[in-house]
Design a protein around this motif. Sequence first.
Motif, PDB file in Angstrom:
ATOM      1  N   GLU A  31       0.911  -1.356  -0.099  1.00  0.00           N
ATOM      2  CA  GLU A  31      -0.013  -0.044  -0.139  1.00  0.00           C
ATOM      3  C   GLU A  31       0.988   1.187   0.006  1.00  0.00           C
ATOM      4  N   ARG A  32       0.403   2.251  -0.756  1.00  0.00           N
ATOM      5  CA  ARG A  32       0.995   3.346  -0.852  1.00  0.00           C
ATOM      6  C   ARG A  32       1.770   4.036   0.406  1.00  0.00           C
ATOM      7  N   ASP A  33       0.742   4.033   1.507  1.00  0.00           N
ATOM      8  CA  ASP A  33       1.200   4.605   2.832  1.00  0.00           C
ATOM      9  C   ASP A  33       2.460   3.949   3.354  1.00  0.00           C
ATOM     10  N   VAL A  34       2.412   2.408   3.350  1.00  0.00           N
ATOM     11  CA  VAL A  34       3.405   1.804   3.580  1.00  0.00           C
ATOM     12  C   VAL A  34       4.835   1.819   3.193  1.00  0.00           C
ATOM     13  N   LEU A  35       4.735   2.062   1.722  1.00  0.00           N
ATOM     14  CA  LEU A  35       5.940   2.263   0.950  1.00  0.00           C
ATOM     15  C   LEU A  35       6.360   3.729   1.337  1.00  0.00           C
ATOM     16  N   PRO A  93      17.396   6.826   0.862  1.00  0.00           N
ATOM     17  CA  PRO A  93      18.017   5.421   0.394  1.00  0.00           C
ATOM     18  C   PRO A  93      18.273   4.393   1.547  1.00  0.00           C
ATOM     19  N   GLY A  94      18.090   3.121   1.125  1.00  0.00           N
ATOM     20  CA  GLY A  94      18.083   1.960   2.138  1.00  0.00           C
ATOM     21  C   GLY A  94      16.821   1.405   2.604  1.00  0.00           C
ATOM     22  N   TRP A  95      15.882   1.949   1.946  1.00  0.00           N
ATOM     23  CA  TRP A  95      14.340   1.653   2.269  1.00  0.00           C
ATOM     24  C   TRP A  95      13.985   0.014   1.799  1.00  0.00           C
TER      25      TRP A  95
END
Length: 93
Positions: free
Chosen positions: A46-50, A58-60
């Motif tokens: 889901e967009r909010d989690v991403l 960086p590092g996500w």
Amino acid sequence: MATRTRRPGDPLAAAEAVFKRKPAPAVQAQAPVRSAARETVTLRLERDVLDHFQADGPGWQERINAALREAAGLGGAGDTGKRPEELDASNDD
């Protein structure tokens, strides 16, 4: 007396020998894949989690992996260290 040719041998046979297909090399057994190796997958989030994981830059992907390992109860590789902007002289070992 028999007639001798200037070129001994059969030129057609020599040419075919040069261009003849060579047998394929034997396939060597590959080393087994390590369980800790990374694998590319497609994962629908889901967009909010991403957005939450990408907010720190960086590092996500490593942070998502660490969160999944923690949720699954898999320890070991959970310590990913500090991000470059978090490093300074106060945290030198």
